[in-house]
Design an enzyme around this catalytic site. Structure first.
Site, PDB file in Angstrom:
ATOM      1  N   LYS A   1      39.898  34.736  25.154  1.00  0.00           N
ATOM      2  CA  LYS A   1      40.521  36.046  24.919  1.00  0.00           C
ATOM      3  C   LYS A   1      41.201  36.545  26.191  1.00  0.00           C
ATOM      4  CE  LYS A   1      36.050  38.263  25.814  1.00  0.00           C
ATOM      5  NZ  LYS A   1      34.905  38.942  25.203  1.00  0.00           N
ATOM      6  N   ARG A  54      27.668  47.906  19.280  1.00  0.00           N
ATOM      7  CA  ARG A  54      29.127  47.895  19.432  1.00  0.00           C
ATOM      8  C   ARG A  54      29.729  47.530  18.079  1.00  0.00           C
ATOM      9  NH1 ARG A  54      31.952  44.006  23.907  1.00  0.00           N
ATOM     10  NH2 ARG A  54      31.226  42.385  22.457  1.00  0.00           N
ATOM     11  N   HIS A 104      25.338  39.516  19.948  1.00  0.00           N
ATOM     12  CA  HIS A 104      25.758  39.471  21.350  1.00  0.00           C
ATOM     13  C   HIS A 104      24.648  40.057  22.211  1.00  0.00           C
ATOM     14  CE1 HIS A 104      28.669  38.776  24.413  1.00  0.00           C
ATOM     15  NE2 HIS A 104      28.971  40.032  24.663  1.00  0.00           N
ATOM     16  N   ARG A 113      29.015  30.788  23.009  1.00  0.00           N
ATOM     17  CA  ARG A 113      30.354  31.293  23.346  1.00  0.00           C
ATOM     18  C   ARG A 113      30.498  31.460  24.854  1.00  0.00           C
ATOM     19  NH1 ARG A 113      28.071  34.935  19.623  1.00  0.00           N
ATOM     20  NH2 ARG A 113      27.921  36.460  21.311  1.00  0.00           N
ATOM     21  N   TYR A 130      53.479  53.302  51.879  1.00  0.00           N
ATOM     22  CA  TYR A 130      53.522  54.617  51.235  1.00  0.00           C
ATOM     23  C   TYR A 130      52.568  55.602  51.890  1.00  0.00           C
ATOM     24  CZ  TYR A 130      56.401  53.119  47.333  1.00  0.00           C
ATOM     25  OH  TYR A 130      57.438  52.680  46.565  1.00  0.00           O
ATOM     26  N   CYS A 179      51.468  48.385  46.870  1.00  0.00           N
ATOM     27  CA  CYS A 179      52.609  48.889  46.107  1.00  0.00           C
ATOM     28  C   CYS A 179      52.628  48.217  44.733  1.00  0.00           C
ATOM     29  CB  CYS A 179      53.916  48.593  46.813  1.00  0.00           C
ATOM     30  SG  CYS A 179      53.908  48.995  48.557  1.00  0.00           S
ATOM     31  N   MET A 180      53.574  48.632  43.899  1.00  0.00           N
ATOM     32  CA  MET A 180      53.659  48.055  42.562  1.00  0.00           C
ATOM     33  C   MET A 180      53.930  46.548  42.625  1.00  0.00           C
ATOM     34  SD  MET A 180      56.100  49.129  39.381  1.00  0.00           S
ATOM     35  CE  MET A 180      55.402  50.726  39.053  1.00  0.00           C
ATOM     36  N   ASP A 181      54.818  46.149  43.533  1.00  0.00           N
ATOM     37  CA  ASP A 181      55.246  44.747  43.546  1.00  0.00           C
ATOM     38  C   ASP A 181      54.979  44.042  44.867  1.00  0.00           C
ATOM     39  OD1 ASP A 181      56.681  45.658  41.152  1.00  0.00           O
ATOM     40  OD2 ASP A 181      57.960  46.622  42.653  1.00  0.00           O
TER      41      ASP A 181
END
Ligand SMILES: *Cc1c(COP(=O)(O)O)cnc(C)c1O
Length: 696
Positions: free
Chosen positions: A369, A463, A491, A550, A592, A640-642
């Site tokens: 997943k 759950r 689970h 699993r 920043y 930073c973002m990138d």
């Protein structure tokens, strides 16, 4: 691989190929015999070791861990082509007249079918030897064995006169030379350089050390060559003792701070090496009818230059032609900005380790997943599929459909809720849906499609699932004509806990699950496949009588908290590049909010990865680190973002384009996903499942 920048190495391969041409044409012979000897028998001797070192350097990973099959196939193919290319000359020279199977084998494996082609069998045998010795004796043991082989080779080469003074050694070499022309051929010369190339990949001396080393060992080699020659000791002059440090220092000097990658030059130098003897022959063949024998053959300088020119033109033509024929193929991927590397062998290894912990009839269900916990679902699923894993689990319908479209035909269980409107899709792809509770089952039933399901049993996590004690609800699901109940699962929510309470709770969950199973069996229901354990359950309660287990996080060689069991191997590495390096003076700020202020003059590198690629922003505030050139560097300022900033003051060689490792190994250093997650105060699962680096 940490050092992928190799343009300067590629340039030097061309120099080496020209040096080999010099060995075969003696350019200074008509000027000064002594100078020619020094050029071709001493200086030019660095060429072949350089090729060996480069091969060892770039196949280091494969030599140590995975197979070298691909490299060997390529080399064998090249060798075969070269043999064919020189067959006409073999025929012309009549060297095939009195050939026996034995001499043919000797030529193929040791001496090469033409004088310069010994190189190919030497590399092939060398790679096989280093790989084999590493398996047998470990990496260090392989090095020791390679040193011994080199010394034996040396004794049959330039140190021959000294070696044969030892008792019995003369007879040894007589026997040896009855099967090979030179000891540089075959198994004595190449392994040490291939092995050292692998070591350099791990640790490279800095440029200053390499330069001084080159100077000293260069002088030593000149002295060694002169002494051996004048002492009448040499049998041949291909190998020297000091050639080892000379080649090592030279290679390190060139590899340090080298940028880019010139595949064209690499091919060019290879073709140059292979075809120049043909050019020597053609030049001689043409010189006499043209009346230019004196100029083109007897003048050694002109002869050498002509051979270089002819071979270079021909090689350039071949390389360009090759490039043209490859144009049709899709362009190679642009150099990556930030990327994940998967160690597929480690993944398969982990699957085996986990499978071995389980009872024989309990199969592994690989949980892929969230893009296989950030590792790349398609890649992971295909790798596991090829290793025989027969069941997968995902969280959502979309993930399941994608796997089917990517050719995964094995069982796929969807662990999460799927709305009843999707029942048709579930049925169409033959997916197994989790029954989240009774209303969910009834809604799926009402949709009217034959849907395969496993019923989740709530044993205390609260759950998903039907309460373990609600037998009548469970029976209502069995009564649904469209639903095919093929399994039951629950689970364990504290299986990784160490507290007595956690263990008690887990045991209670297990007990209730099997009580419910028994009750349903008693009522004549076919319960189908049972499964309870996730990773922690497999590791701590491996013996449960289930049909599936699993495995998620452990499959990836990780643990939710802290470091995993040491039998498991991490699968993922996360890397980026240095975008730019600059000096920040004391008191100046970076990033920043001017959050970082340089305490003294610092060198700061910008790295091509940021929080949008999955690096948690808080990592910066909690002494986050990266690896550059095998050393740790601190992240500074805000992420930073990138991009993010690191302090590389202590890594002066750090340069634009360098590989930066955020997770994984570089040289002897390693940053684990566990370490990064711990610093970010999140579990490893959360960290890796969010990774989504933008490659370009
Ligand atoms: C995610 C998940 C797993 C896998 O858990 P790991 O601890 O990563 O092995 C197993 N079962 C269910 C129901 C899950 O949601």
């Amino acid at each position: 691989m940490s050092h992928t920048n190799q343009a300067r190495l590629d340039w030097f391969r061309v120099v080496c190929a020209v040096l080999v041409i010099a060995i075969h044409t003696s350019p200074l012979a008509s000027v000064s015999k002594e100078a020619d000897w020094f050029l071709t028998r001493v200086i030019a001797r660095v060429a072949v070791p350089f090729f060996f070192l480069a091969t060892g350097y770039f196949s280091q990973e494969r030599l140590r861990q995975a197979g070298i099959g691909k490299s060997l196939r390529k080399l064998a193919l090249l060798y075969a082509a070269a043999i064919l290319l020189y067959l006409p000359l073999n025929l012309y020279a009549g060297s095939l007249h009195n050939i026996s199977p034995w001499t043919l084998l000797q030529d193929l494996l040791l001496d090469g079918t033409f004088y310069h082609l010994w190189y190919f069998p030497a590399v092939i045998i060398g790679l096989l030897l280093v790989r084999g010795l590493t398996r047998l004796l470990g990496w260090k043991g392989a090095g020791a064995a390679a040193v011994i082989l080199y010394l034996i080779g040396l004794g049959g080469d330039s140190w021959y006169g000294l070696a044969v003074r030892l008792p019995g050694i003369g007879r040894f070499y007589t026997a040896l030379f009855s099967v090979m022309d030179y000891t540089r051929n075959g198994l004595f010369f190449a392994p040490l350089y291939l092995w050292m190339g692998g070591c350099l990949h791990e640790r490279m001396p800095d440029r200053g050390t390499a330069a001084v080393g080159l100077l000293l060992s260069g002088c030593a080699m000149a002295a060694e060559a002169v002494l051996l020659r004048h002492g009448g000791i040499c049998r041949f002059d291909s190998m020297y003792l000091s050639l080892v440090p000379v080649s090592l220092c030279l290679f390190s000097l060139l590899a340090a701070d080298s940028h880019g990658d010139r595949k064209d030059l690499r091919r060019f130098s290879l073709v140059l090496y292979v075809i120049h003897p043909w050019c020597i022959v053609v030049l001689r063949f043409l010189a006499r009818p043209l009346g230019l024998w004196g100029l083109l053959v007897e003048n050694s300088v002109v002869s050498f230059l002509c051979v270089c020119l002819m071979s270079s033109l021909l090689s350039a033509f071949v390389v360009l032609a090759l490039q043209r024929t490859r144009k049709g193929a899709p362009p190679p991927p642009a150099p990556a900005r930030a990327w994940l590397e998967l160690d597929r062998d480690a993944l398969i290894h982990n699957a085996k380790v986990l499978q071995e912990k389980l009872p024989k009839d309990c199969k592994l269900m690989a949980v892929v997943k969230a893009n296989a916990y950030g590792h790349g679902a398609a890649d992971v699923a295909r790798t596991l599929q090829s290793a025989g894993v027969s069941a997968f689990a995902v969280a959502t319908l979309g993930e399941a459909v994608k796997l089917r479209q990517q050719g995964i035909r094995e069982e796929i269980l969807i662990l999460g809720y799927t709305p009843p409107e999707e029942a048709e899709t579930l049925a169409h792809y033959g997916l197994i849906q989790t029954v989240a509770d009774l209303p969910h089952a009834l809604a799926l039933e009402a949709a009217g499609y034959p849907v395969r399901v496993h019923i989740a049993i709530d044993t205390g996590m609260h759950r998903l699932g039907i309460a373990w004690s609600a037998l009548d609800e469970l029976e209502q699901v069995y009564a649904c004509p469209h639903l095919r109940v093929e399994g039951l699962f629950s689970h364990l929510c504290t299986a990784d806990g160490d507290e007595a309470e956690d263990i008690l709770f887990t045991k209670e969950q297990i007990k209730h699950f099997f009580e419910t199973v028994q009750a349903l069996k008693d009522r004549e229901h076919c319960v189908g496949e049972l499964h309870l354990q996730a990773s922690a359950g497999i590791l701590r309660y491996p013996e449960l009588p289930c049909g599936y287990a699993r495995a998620g996080i452990a499959l990836y060689g990780l643990s939710s908290r802290g470091e995993p069991e040491d039998t498991l191997r991490p699968v993922l590495s996360l890397r980026a590049r240095i975008a730019s390096v600059r000096t920040v003076e004391a008191g100046e700020c970076a990033g920043y909010g001017r959050a970082y202020a340089a305490p003294t003059t610092r060198r700061i590198a910008a790295v091509t990865i940021g929080y949008a690629d999955g690096i948690p922003g808080v990592y910066a505030g909690h002494s986050g680190q990266v690896l550059i050139r095998g050393r740790r560097a601190e992240i500074v300022g805000r992420i930073c973002m990138d991009q993010l900033l690191v302090d590389v003051t202590d890594i002066p060689e750090a340069a634009q384009g360098d590989t930066v490792t955020l997770i994984g190994a570089d040289g002897a250093e390693r940053i684990t996903a566990g370490e990064m997650a711990e610093k970010c105060r999140i579990i490893t699962n959360e960290l890796v499942s969010r990774l989504y680096p933008r490659a370009r």
